[in-house]
Design a protein around this motif. Sequence first.
Motif, mmCIF file in Angstrom:
data_model
loop_
_atom_site.group_PDB
_atom_site.id
_atom_site.type_symbol
_atom_site.label_atom_id
_atom_site.label_comp_id
_atom_site.label_asym_id
_atom_site.label_seq_id
_atom_site.Cartn_x
_atom_site.Cartn_y
_atom_site.Cartn_z
ATOM 1 N N ILE A 186 0.780 -1.376 0.057
ATOM 2 C CA ILE A 186 0.087 0.000 -0.013
ATOM 3 C C ILE A 186 0.767 1.323 0.128
ATOM 4 N N GLU A 187 2.013 1.197 0.856
ATOM 5 C CA GLU A 187 2.808 2.402 1.010
ATOM 6 C C GLU A 187 3.474 2.690 -0.468
ATOM 7 N N ALA A 188 3.997 1.620 -1.111
ATOM 8 C CA ALA A 188 4.485 1.562 -2.430
ATOM 9 C C ALA A 188 3.778 2.084 -3.515
ATOM 10 N N PRO B 196 0.487 8.877 -0.384
ATOM 11 C CA PRO B 196 0.703 8.960 0.906
ATOM 12 C C PRO B 196 -0.365 9.773 1.782
ATOM 13 N N ALA B 197 -1.210 10.499 1.234
ATOM 14 C CA ALA B 197 -2.345 11.092 1.800
ATOM 15 C C ALA B 197 -3.526 10.049 2.137
ATOM 16 N N ASN C 84 -5.430 5.975 6.505
ATOM 17 C CA ASN C 84 -6.915 5.444 6.582
ATOM 18 C C ASN C 84 -7.211 3.941 5.686
ATOM 19 N N LEU C 85 -6.211 4.111 4.644
ATOM 20 C CA LEU C 85 -6.594 2.599 3.879
ATOM 21 C C LEU C 85 -6.044 1.682 4.456
ATOM 22 N N LEU D 205 -8.273 -1.717 5.685
ATOM 23 C CA LEU D 205 -7.665 -3.243 5.189
ATOM 24 C C LEU D 205 -7.314 -4.037 6.400
ATOM 25 N N MET D 206 -7.038 -3.573 7.467
ATOM 26 C CA MET D 206 -6.814 -4.641 8.734
ATOM 27 C C MET D 206 -8.244 -5.115 8.864
#
Length: 289
Positions: free
Chosen positions: A149-151, A155-156, A160-161, A165-166
Amino acid sequence: MSLGDDNGYRNDSGRTDDAYSTIGGTRQTRTRLPDGEGDGYGTPRRPSRKPRSMVMMVGVVVLLVAAIAFANMGGGRGNGDNGDRDRAGGSPNTSSTAATGTKPVQGKNGTIASGFAHDEQGAQSAAANYAVALGSVGMFKKDSRNSIIEATHDPAVVENLSTALMDAYSPEFLKNVGLNEDGTSPSGLTFVSRTIPVGTKVLEKSDTTATVEVWCTGLVGMAGQGSTKPVTATWFTISEKLKWVGDDWRIESSSQKEGPTPVNGDNRASTADEIAGAVQGYGGFTYAR
């Protein structure tokens, strides 16, 4: 791998020493997406039920893979090409996915290709690579999912995403797709989750944004003796809204729709062991133009 009507997404030594290559532990091979090239590995399966939709409203619609549909299906039985259309008149435009001779991307962000060109070709290449990453087995484990997700995302929207997803990849959900609570496969079984782009198309493009559709086929299921959820094939189109952030394209939001889906061929369905061997023996691809 596909996810629902409004969202979607889904290793093994490869045959190359490509420096850009691993997603979820899978060696990957670089390709330039030549005209008409399809994936030679995918084996047609019996038609599956329509995927159920799951929309994550956190300021971004996330591609959560066809595993959602796979989980809803329960136990399964068994072990015409649509060309790109130009934005002006809708006539076939297969050259949009032709190899261009442009130098492929050189960088990577973690295990995912990065450093895409600031043009339409770069946006299409980014969208294809991100579809592959978000449809990979790595999405089913917390640490690798957060890295993906980070890649791939602006970043904004990452915080939250990741939180949403957790909840989506809950222990109950993982159990429904046949995995252990930590996202690992049961002993003797191999979980398969792959997205294979077939073609890309730019719908909108400005200097800082782009909307790209990626037509995909996907594989999802559990391979191995005793599996009650055999690997099946799906077809779907992912729409990614990209933003130029930090000298690269990143996803702001995404959605998915079913198809276009070709008619199944007459190929015999492979055994569970054959599918497991293929997944373990064939790496995925890094897509670049």
